[in-house]
Design an enzyme around this catalytic site. Structure first.
Site, mmCIF file in Angstrom:
data_model
loop_
_atom_site.group_PDB
_atom_site.id
_atom_site.type_symbol
_atom_site.label_atom_id
_atom_site.label_comp_id
_atom_site.label_asym_id
_atom_site.label_seq_id
_atom_site.Cartn_x
_atom_site.Cartn_y
_atom_site.Cartn_z
ATOM 1 N N HIS A 327 0.811 -1.209 0.000
ATOM 2 C CA HIS A 327 0.000 0.000 0.000
ATOM 3 C C HIS A 327 0.844 1.259 0.000
ATOM 4 O O HIS A 327 2.066 1.234 0.195
ATOM 5 C CB HIS A 327 -0.968 0.005 1.194
ATOM 6 C CG HIS A 327 -0.310 0.085 2.544
ATOM 7 N ND1 HIS A 327 -0.029 1.275 3.172
ATOM 8 C CD2 HIS A 327 0.101 -0.881 3.391
ATOM 9 C CE1 HIS A 327 0.520 1.047 4.346
ATOM 10 N NE2 HIS A 327 0.616 -0.258 4.500
ATOM 11 N N CYS A 346 2.830 -5.699 6.540
ATOM 12 C CA CYS A 346 2.566 -5.348 5.145
ATOM 13 C C CYS A 346 3.727 -4.542 4.585
ATOM 14 O O CYS A 346 4.679 -4.231 5.285
ATOM 15 C CB CYS A 346 1.270 -4.574 5.025
ATOM 16 S SG CYS A 346 -0.198 -5.557 5.376
#
Length: 430
Positions: A327, A346
């Site tokens: 992201h 992440c």
């Protein structure tokens, strides 16, 4: 495990490692300019005597670069590593390289006996040409060689010996050889047939490669999981990009991060536009929750989309059991840190919109203009890729390109079996 950003309350102490990265950015250009002026003055000065053989104008102006458009796991990855192993076996059998023990700060213009050790060390590893000679002078040859060494080890290319560069220099040739052998096994296990187009995140290097036809089309700086919340090794396929994504906060972050933050600042959720929902989808007032309870409430925590949300413009989805994804981030300055092991699992991607364009180039109607228009709209918009793109998270701490340039990175998750290789994460610098 999910990677997300929690804004800490004001007054947080600035870490030494972030201060170091910022200082490098501020000081590197002045140091280089000063060094260049000194070199040119010496070259042009009459009667420069013994300095004739110590300086070279071309070398002094060159920036160290070991970048390659070859992917880490390209078709020649194993053979390149085997070639590097043969060279390091030769280095080990002939006595390795000397350790460097500076008596003074080692930087351009210094004359000190410890520079002789540094020269010998850099010559053995191939960073300094043997023709540069062995002397006590930290000249342009040494400066260029140090930059090359730093680039090969993922360090800021300052051209002077800082704490991290010194530690990397003093890892023995025998340990580096073992690191290469360990990574040869990993590379062979991963294989080289990763797909016609694929994204590869090398966790220790903290960057992502977008590869097409065995050539790196994009290489993006990344932020990966800290050792306590490691980014997992995985293979999957990217099937979806969400522009202006809402963020559903994982339970681990609610428990470990948000609960303590709410005890300190009851307005934290409101200020960061994070809403609470019960199992019927009804919004719950944060003031009705006991934030001093041992366990977090069984509610959904969801942050509204927006440029300041944890995922900013983009979320890149791929199926995996770890609930991780790639992201964007509103905290772009973090990409300038030398140590980019800060997430909860992440992977944050710098210049993620370039990757968006590359991923969607075969999806009709989604060129860069459309992507930018969608992000500006602020509306959460999921887009399915016409052809899912393979995605690989790998753990490679040593590799080599066909030009013989060998690269090393810290063993951030302590998987290589040698404590000397976990330099940055075990130095006690926080």
């Amino acid at each position: 495990m999910s990677n997300n950003e929690i804004k800490k309350p004001a007054g947080r102490t600035v870490s030494r490692r972030k201060l170091l990265a910022a200082t490098v950015g501020l000081l590197a250009l002045p140091k280089l300019a000063s060094a260049q002026s000194a070199v040119e003055a010496l070259i042009n000065a009459p009667g420069r005597g013994d300095w004739d053989d110590q300086f070279d104008a071309v070398t002094s102006r060159s920036q160290a670069s070991v970048a390659s458009n070859q992917p880490i796991l390209g078709p020649n990855a194993s053979s390149n590593l085997m070639q590097a192993i043969a060279e390091y076996q030769r280095i080990v059998t002939t006595g390795g390289w000397p350790e460097v023990h500076p008596n003074v700060p080692l930087q351009f213009g210094v004359t000190d006996p410890s520079v002789r050790q540094l020269r010998q060390r850099l010559i053995v590893s191939g960073d300094l040409p043997q023709s540069a000679g062995v002397s006590d002078s930290y000249d342009s040859y040494v400066q260029g060689a140090v930059k090359r060494f730093q680039a090969r080890h993922g360090l800021p290319e300052t051209g002077y010996i800082d704490e991290y560069t010194l530690r990397a220099l003093n890892v023995s040739a025998r340990v580096r050889l073992a690191q290469l052998e360990t990574n040869l096994t990993r590379v062979e296990d991963y294989g080289s047939d990763l797909g016609h187009r694929y994204v590869l995140v090398n966790i220790p290097a903290a960057y992502a490669e977008a590869v097409e036809n065995n050539v790196v089309a994009l290489r993006n700086v990344a932020i990966v999981g800290r050792p306590s919340r490691a980014t997992p090794i995985l293979n999957s396929k990217i099937f979806e990009i969400i522009f202006n994504p809402p963020w559903t906060v994982p339970r681990s972050i609610i428990q470990k991060d948000i609960m303590p933050l709410m005890r300190k600042d009851p307005n934290y959720l409101t200020d960061n536009k994070i809403r609470l929902y019960d199992n019927k989808g009804q919004e719950v007032d944060p003031m009705t929750i006991d934030w001093n309870a041992e366990r977090a409430p069984n509610l959904t925590f969801r942050q509204d989309p927006g440029p300041n949300s944890a995922m900013a413009s983009t979320k890149i989805n791929f199926h995996n059991k770890h609930a991780v994804y790639m992201h964007d981030t509103p905290s772009q300055s973090l990409f300038n840190d030398m140590l980019r092991f800060e997430s909860s699992g992440c992977v944050r991607i710098e210049n993620v919109r370039d990757l968006d364009v590359w991923l969607l180039k075969d999806t009709p109607g989604w060129n860069r203009q459309k992507i930018e228009e969608t992000i500006r709209s602020g509306i959460s918009t999921p887009v399915n890729l016409a052809d899912p793109v393979p995605n690989h998270f790998v753990y490679i701490t040593a590799w080599s390109a066909r030009d013989g340039v060998v690269q090393f990175r810290d063993d951030i998750y302590n998987l290589d079996g040698a404590p000397e290789l976990a330099l940055q994460t075990t130095s006690g610098i926080e």
